[in-house]
Write a protein that holds these residues in place. Structure first.
Motif, PDB file in Angstrom:
ATOM      1  N   ALA A  66       5.434   2.786   5.358  1.00 50.85           N
ATOM      2  CA  ALA A  66       4.296   2.368   6.183  1.00 50.85           C
ATOM      3  C   ALA A  66       4.047   3.410   7.272  1.00 50.85           C
ATOM      4  O   ALA A  66       2.906   3.745   7.582  1.00 50.85           O
ATOM      5  CB  ALA A  66       4.559   0.993   6.799  1.00 50.85           C
ATOM      6  N   THR A  79      -2.276   0.701   8.612  1.00 46.89           N
ATOM      7  CA  THR A  79      -1.344  -0.063   7.786  1.00 46.89           C
ATOM      8  C   THR A  79      -0.610  -1.108   8.617  1.00 46.89           C
ATOM      9  O   THR A  79      -0.077  -0.794   9.690  1.00 46.89           O
ATOM     10  CB  THR A  79      -0.317   0.899   7.140  1.00 46.89           C
ATOM     11  N   GLU A  95       2.120  -3.098   4.048  1.00 49.48           N
ATOM     12  CA  GLU A  95       3.304  -2.499   3.422  1.00 49.48           C
ATOM     13  C   GLU A  95       4.563  -2.925   4.176  1.00 49.48           C
ATOM     14  O   GLU A  95       4.702  -2.624   5.355  1.00 49.48           O
ATOM     15  CB  GLU A  95       3.157  -0.968   3.445  1.00 49.48           C
ATOM     16  N   SER A  97       0.815  -1.223   0.000  1.00 54.06           N
ATOM     17  CA  SER A  97       0.000   0.000   0.000  1.00 54.06           C
ATOM     18  C   SER A  97       0.845   1.268   0.000  1.00 54.06           C
ATOM     19  O   SER A  97       0.295   2.369  -0.032  1.00 54.06           O
ATOM     20  CB  SER A  97      -0.937  -0.016   1.202  1.00 54.06           C
ATOM     21  N   ASN A  98       2.181   1.124   0.079  1.00 60.08           N
ATOM     22  CA  ASN A  98       3.079   2.277  -0.023  1.00 60.08           C
ATOM     23  C   ASN A  98       2.679   3.339   1.006  1.00 60.08           C
ATOM     24  O   ASN A  98       2.435   3.013   2.161  1.00 60.08           O
ATOM     25  CB  ASN A  98       3.073   2.791  -1.478  1.00 60.08           C
ATOM     26  N   ASP A  99       2.561   4.596   0.606  1.00 56.36           N
ATOM     27  CA  ASP A  99       2.240   5.647   1.588  1.00 56.36           C
ATOM     28  C   ASP A  99       0.732   5.832   1.772  1.00 56.36           C
ATOM     29  O   ASP A  99       0.296   6.822   2.340  1.00 56.36           O
ATOM     30  CB  ASP A  99       2.896   6.966   1.184  1.00 56.36           C
ATOM     31  N   THR A 121       0.620   5.591   8.113  1.00 61.01           N
ATOM     32  CA  THR A 121      -0.009   5.616   9.429  1.00 61.01           C
ATOM     33  C   THR A 121      -0.160   7.051   9.924  1.00 61.01           C
ATOM     34  O   THR A 121      -1.206   7.431  10.438  1.00 61.01           O
ATOM     35  CB  THR A 121       0.835   4.778  10.416  1.00 61.01           C
ATOM     36  N   ASN A 152       2.633  -3.217   8.963  1.00 58.42           N
ATOM     37  CA  ASN A 152       3.996  -3.144   8.437  1.00 58.42           C
ATOM     38  C   ASN A 152       4.570  -4.559   8.344  1.00 58.42           C
ATOM     39  O   ASN A 152       5.277  -5.024   9.221  1.00 58.42           O
ATOM     40  CB  ASN A 152       4.849  -2.251   9.355  1.00 58.42           C
TER      41      ASN A 152
END
Ligand SMILES: [Zn+2]
Length: 422
Positions: free
Chosen positions: A138, A148, A132, A112-114, A142, A150
């Motif tokens: 990650a 997210t 991510e 999901s990247n950023d 958040t 990690n």
């Protein structure tokens, strides 16, 4: 004529029938930019070879750099590219409409990247969860309020999600599906996670587009697999999933978007039948197609080097425009170094004062660097954005050297009339 077999089991079907068609030589890890302190130290290099599986038609590279070393910190942040943000906004709205998603539904984004894609579901009130592995990005997600996990997505991660937020009506993966070392565990995890009527939406660079455009610079160590509809169907079929829709989306120079679910849960669209036929017609299931692609790559290398050598002989200066990962593949495959391309200009301060791996071309601040006679356009997939941004430079006599889809030199005369009329 037959080429050597690579010493590997196919990443999808497990057969030892992967035939080498393109050898790009020993290349460094292309996302590891060299900091000034290490400029005198040789970096490790790894074979970069592409092969075609005669059993299931998957195109893949044979050498795997372990995912833990590749993705711990990842310099590519998707939110920084305007083109990508717009692409994700459109994709999210389209998927919500198409599958009638509502506030109780969960969307899970793999890699999901950023959080750029998941943020686009906010107007619809959906529950979202990102997965991510890179800690630095990650944390960015958040901080931006996108929940997210990690870690790497795999079957185990799917069980963690099932025990918490539960099943997902939509699972997405954009631009990560060729990175996945644990391919079968990932697809198994998706099959566990989906509701019976759920959909897995995958966007991956399309091998067909790479072949038609000689876009060989998409081949780098992070990308283990290069998909057609046919090879994706081979993969999903092994996990009880089936493709029910497919399309091409205009991102990264042409990506494939496939929608996957449980067989019978969704009608199979005409687009699936049409693309199967088109791939057959274009020969994407035959080794000869990839041998011809490799010959086109060799010809591009000869032509590009000849052009750069001529410019150097004329005393003209060439800089690279941007320093994307794909640029390193191209520069290293063709042996292009600072003797032909003085430096690469960038806007991302994280990259300033580093060197492009292998080619050792210095990366400098675009704003602080005098304009050259020509830019080598390594991030050709954003060409339209750059043409608009650099109209004044081109009108002042500057040039863009664009290697893909075919080598060409763009100057003021090539700008569309609507562009120059303003
Ligand atoms: Zn195979």
């Amino acid at each position: 004529m037959s080429s050597p077999m690579l010493d590997m089991e196919c990443r999808v079907c497990g057969e030892r029938q992967v035939e080498l068609f393109l050898d790009l030589g020993a290349q460094p890890h292309c996302n590891r930019l060299i900091p000034p302190a290490l400029a005198q130290v040789a970096e490790p290099k790894f074979p970069l070879r592409a092969g075609f599986c005669r059993a299931c038609t998957l195109v893949q590279i044979d050498h795997t750099i372990p995912k833990e070393s590749m993705f711990r910190d990842y310099p590519y942040v998707s939110g920084t590219t305007r083109t990508l943000v717009e692409h994700f906004r459109d994709s999210a709205a389209r998927l919500v409409r198409r599958y009638g998603l509502g506030p109780d539904d969960l969307v899970v984004d793999i890699g999901s990247n950023d959080g750029t894609w998941l943020k686009q579901y906010r107007p619809f009130g959906l529950r979202t969860l990102g997965v991510e592995p890179a800690g630095n990005v990650a944390a960015l997600a958040t901080e931006a309020g996108v929940e997210t996990l990690n870690r790497f997505f795999n079957a185990e991660t799917a069980d963690v999600i099932l025990a918490g937020p539960g099943r997902a009506r939509l699972v997405t993966a954009a631009g990560v599906f060729f990175h996945l070392e644990e391919l079968h565990s990932v697809v198994e995890g998706v099959a566990r996670l989906l509701t019976p009527d759920g959909t897995f939406c995958v966007q991956a660079i399309y091998l067909g587009g790479m072949v038609e455009n000689t876009a060989f610079d998409q081949i780098y160590h992070e990308h283990l697999c290069y998909y057609t509809l046919r090879s994706l169907e081979e993969l999903f079929g092994r996990h009880g999933l089936a493709v029910h829709d497919v399309g091409l989306v205009p991102v990264h120079g042409g990506s494939l978007e496939v929608h996957v679910g449980f067989p019978g849960a969704h009608p199979v669209s005409d687009a699936v039948l049409a693309m199967r036929a088109e791939e057959e017609r274009r020969g994407y299931g035959r080794i000869e197609t990839y041998r011809a692609f490799a010959e086109n790559v060799q010809a591009l290398g000869r032509d590009l080097r000849a052009l750069l050598e001529r410019l150097r002989a004329e005393g003209r200066r060439v800089h690279a425009y941007g320093a994307p990962a794909k640029g390193a593949t191209l520069l290293n495959a063709f042996g292009i170094g600072p003797d032909l391309v003085e430096c690469a200009v960038e806007r991302n301060p994280l990259k300033f004062d580093t060197l492009i791996p292998g080619a050792r071309i210095p990366i400098v601040d675009e704003a602080a660097t005098p304009r050259p006679d020509a830019y080598l356009m390594l991030a050709w997939n954003f060409l339209d954005e750059f043409l608009a941004r650099e109209r004044a430079y081109l009108e002042g006599g500057g040039q863009f050297i664009v290697p893909v889809p075919r080598l060409r030199v763009i100057g003021a005369a090539d700008l569309a009339p609507t562009d120059t009329a303003r």
